[in-house]
Structure formats: C-alpha cells, structure tokens
Design an enzyme around this catalytic site. Structure first.
Site, PDB file in Angstrom:
ATOM      1  CD  GLU A  61     -76.698  54.805  48.847  1.00  0.00           C
ATOM      2  OE1 GLU A  61     -75.661  55.269  48.354  1.00  0.00           O
ATOM      3  OE2 GLU A  61     -77.670  55.503  49.170  1.00  0.00           O
ATOM      4  CG  ASP A  62     -72.861  55.823  50.849  1.00  0.00           C
ATOM      5  OD1 ASP A  62     -74.087  55.571  50.839  1.00  0.00           O
ATOM      6  OD2 ASP A  62     -72.421  56.986  50.934  1.00  0.00           O
ATOM      7  CG  ASP A 116     -80.237  55.585  58.460  1.00  0.00           C
ATOM      8  OD1 ASP A 116     -80.694  54.724  59.229  1.00  0.00           O
ATOM      9  OD2 ASP A 116     -80.076  56.774  58.813  1.00  0.00           O
ATOM     10  CG  PHE A 144     -73.213  59.936  61.494  1.00  0.00           C
ATOM     11  CD1 PHE A 144     -74.254  59.993  60.581  1.00  0.00           C
ATOM     12  CD2 PHE A 144     -72.028  60.592  61.197  1.00  0.00           C
ATOM     13  CE1 PHE A 144     -74.129  60.703  59.390  1.00  0.00           C
ATOM     14  CE2 PHE A 144     -71.890  61.313  60.004  1.00  0.00           C
ATOM     15  CZ  PHE A 144     -72.943  61.367  59.110  1.00  0.00           C
ATOM     16  NE  ARG A 166     -67.878  63.137  50.238  1.00  0.00           N
ATOM     17  CZ  ARG A 166     -69.159  62.792  50.353  1.00  0.00           C
ATOM     18  NH1 ARG A 166     -69.481  61.540  50.536  1.00  0.00           N
ATOM     19  NH2 ARG A 166     -70.115  63.697  50.295  1.00  0.00           N
TER      20      ARG A 166
HETATM   21  P1  5GP Z   1     -81.405  56.765  53.694  1.00  0.00           P
HETATM   22  O1  5GP Z   1     -82.198  57.440  52.624  1.00  0.00           O
HETATM   23  O2  5GP Z   1     -81.346  55.271  53.560  1.00  0.00           O
HETATM   24  O3  5GP Z   1     -81.864  57.190  55.059  1.00  0.00           O
HETATM   25  O4  5GP Z   1     -79.964  57.355  53.631  1.00  0.00           O
HETATM   26  C1  5GP Z   1     -79.012  56.985  52.747  1.00  0.00           C
HETATM   27  C2  5GP Z   1     -77.950  58.058  52.650  1.00  0.00           C
HETATM   28  O5  5GP Z   1     -77.800  58.737  53.898  1.00  0.00           O
HETATM   29  C3  5GP Z   1     -76.591  57.455  52.376  1.00  0.00           C
HETATM   30  O6  5GP Z   1     -76.325  57.428  51.009  1.00  0.00           O
HETATM   31  C4  5GP Z   1     -75.663  58.395  53.100  1.00  0.00           C
HETATM   32  O7  5GP Z   1     -75.327  59.467  52.253  1.00  0.00           O
HETATM   33  C5  5GP Z   1     -76.472  58.930  54.239  1.00  0.00           C
HETATM   34  N1  5GP Z   1     -76.201  58.221  55.513  1.00  0.00           N
HETATM   35  C6  5GP Z   1     -76.993  57.368  56.191  1.00  0.00           C
HETATM   36  N2  5GP Z   1     -76.397  56.928  57.309  1.00  0.00           N
HETATM   37  C7  5GP Z   1     -75.188  57.501  57.335  1.00  0.00           C
HETATM   38  C8  5GP Z   1     -74.083  57.412  58.240  1.00  0.00           C
HETATM   39  O8  5GP Z   1     -74.061  56.715  59.256  1.00  0.00           O
HETATM   40  N3  5GP Z   1     -72.986  58.133  57.904  1.00  0.00           N
HETATM   41  C9  5GP Z   1     -72.929  58.926  56.796  1.00  0.00           C
HETATM   42  N4  5GP Z   1     -71.797  59.575  56.595  1.00  0.00           N
HETATM   43  N5  5GP Z   1     -73.948  59.040  55.930  1.00  0.00           N
HETATM   44  C10 5GP Z   1     -75.065  58.325  56.196  1.00  0.00           C
END
Ligand code: 5GP
Length: 179
Positions: free
Chosen positions: A99-100, A103, A152, A165
């Site tokens: 996973e990138d 959050d 962000f 990206r």
């Molecule tokens: P979660 O479900 O953990 O809240 O979110 C995970 C996904 O939200 C990540 O795979 C990504 O696509 C997006 N995301 C969360 N934080 C960021 C951020 O700071 N920047 C970007 N570009 N995407 C984020």
C-alpha cells in the site's frame, strides 16, 4: 507541478534506501517459512513503491494487482469499492499487500479481511507511508517505510485528482491547490 509542492518529505534516494532495508527485513520472514509470496499491489498509488521494493528481493515472488477506492479529493469517504479484482486465487497463499499510504486504516483493513475471507493463508502489510494520527480503525502495517504527520502528500505514486503521481519524491501539497 513543482510549484504546487510545499515541502519535500522524502527524496527518491531516501525512498530507494528504505526500500532496500524493507526488502531485506521482509524476505527474511519468507525465507523462514519457505513461502513464495504473492505481492499484491493496490493500484494505482503503490506501483512505484512496489517496483522499487521487488527489485530488492532475492527470493522468488509473484505479482498481483487490485484496484480499490476510498478517497474522493482529499478526505476519506469510508467506503471501499473494488474497481478491479485480482486475477488469481489467494486461497492458501502468503500475501504481501503493498500500500502507498495508510491513513484511517479503513482501506487496508477491509482488503485484509477480504483476502482472509477468500482463504489466504497469511496476509502481511507493507506501506510506504503511515499517517498514524489519522487512524479511525484498528490496523497496523507489518512493515512501514516512513511515519508521516497528518498532511496531504503527493508524489511517488500518490495523487491529487490523478495528478502528481509521477513526481520522484514524496512531498506535501500546498493547501491552496486543493482548498
Ligand atoms: P485509508 O483508507 O487508510 O484512510 O486511506 C488509504 C488511501 O487513501 C490510500 O491508498 C490513498 O489512496 C489515500 N490517501 C490517504 N492519505 C493520503 C494522502 O496524504 N495523499 C494521497 N495522495 N492519498 C492519500
């Protein structure tokens, strides 16, 4: 694009170095079990990270992809939708989920649950970035590249509305770009 970046958090070189360390930690674990991991990248954001990481493995790995979405703009919606599913079965497999960024933890938690529901033997998570402050569900990655504050970020696969990206570094996006 560069004018929209407030601060570079991690350079290409720093990410590459960290990927070497992560790969050696991760492969030590698979060497112990003898499993060939199915490296499952969540599209699209984790592609540069996956590419950097897998080059460092000395063990055989297989690659798979899945596309799920949870974000619209800069806030998590809480709904995880499968846009593209994987092509092979994960039954009995050891999966390394790439996973990138984590959050709220919702995306990864739901994907891990789905993989176990489908019969995966073992699921390990590796995330390039971890925003621990953002967590709303209990979820921990097994391996993390870097912990980051609640900002962000874009670059190295991460987008804002599909842009940024291809930046070779991870940086904080200026607020005026999305506010
Ligand atoms: P979660 O479900 O953990 O809240 O979110 C995970 C996904 O939200 C990540 O795979 C990504 O696509 C997006 N995301 C969360 N934080 C960021 C951020 O700071 N920047 C970007 N570009 N995407 C984020």
């Amino acid at each position: 694009m560069l004018n929209d970046i407030k601060e570079v958090l991690f350079s290409e070189e720093e990410i590459s170095e960290r990927c070497k360390e992560l790969a050696s930690e991760i492969e030590a674990c698979y060497k112990e079990t003898g499993a060939t991991p199915l490296v499952l990248a969540l599209l699209k954001g984790s592609i540069p990270f996956m590419a950097e990481l897998i080059k460092r493995f000395t063990i055989p790995v297989e690659l798979e992809f899945m596309s799920v979405s949870s974000y619209s703009g800069v806030a998590s919606t809480g709904d995880v939708k499968i846009n593209k599913d994987m092509d092979v079965s994960c039954r009995g497999r050891s999966i390394l989920l790439v996973e990138d960024i984590i959050d709220t933890g919702r995306t990864i938690k739901q994907v891990v649950q789905l993989l176990y529901d489908r019969g995966a033997e073992d699921v390990k998570i590796v995330a390039l970035l971890d925003k621990k402050e953002g967590r709303v569900v209990e979820c921990e990655a097994d391996y993390v590249g870097f912990d980051i504050p609640n900002a962000f970020v874009v670059g190295y696969g991460l987008d804002y509305n599909q842009k940024y990206r291809n930046l070779p570094f991870v940086g904080v996006l200026k607020e005026e770009v999305y506010s």
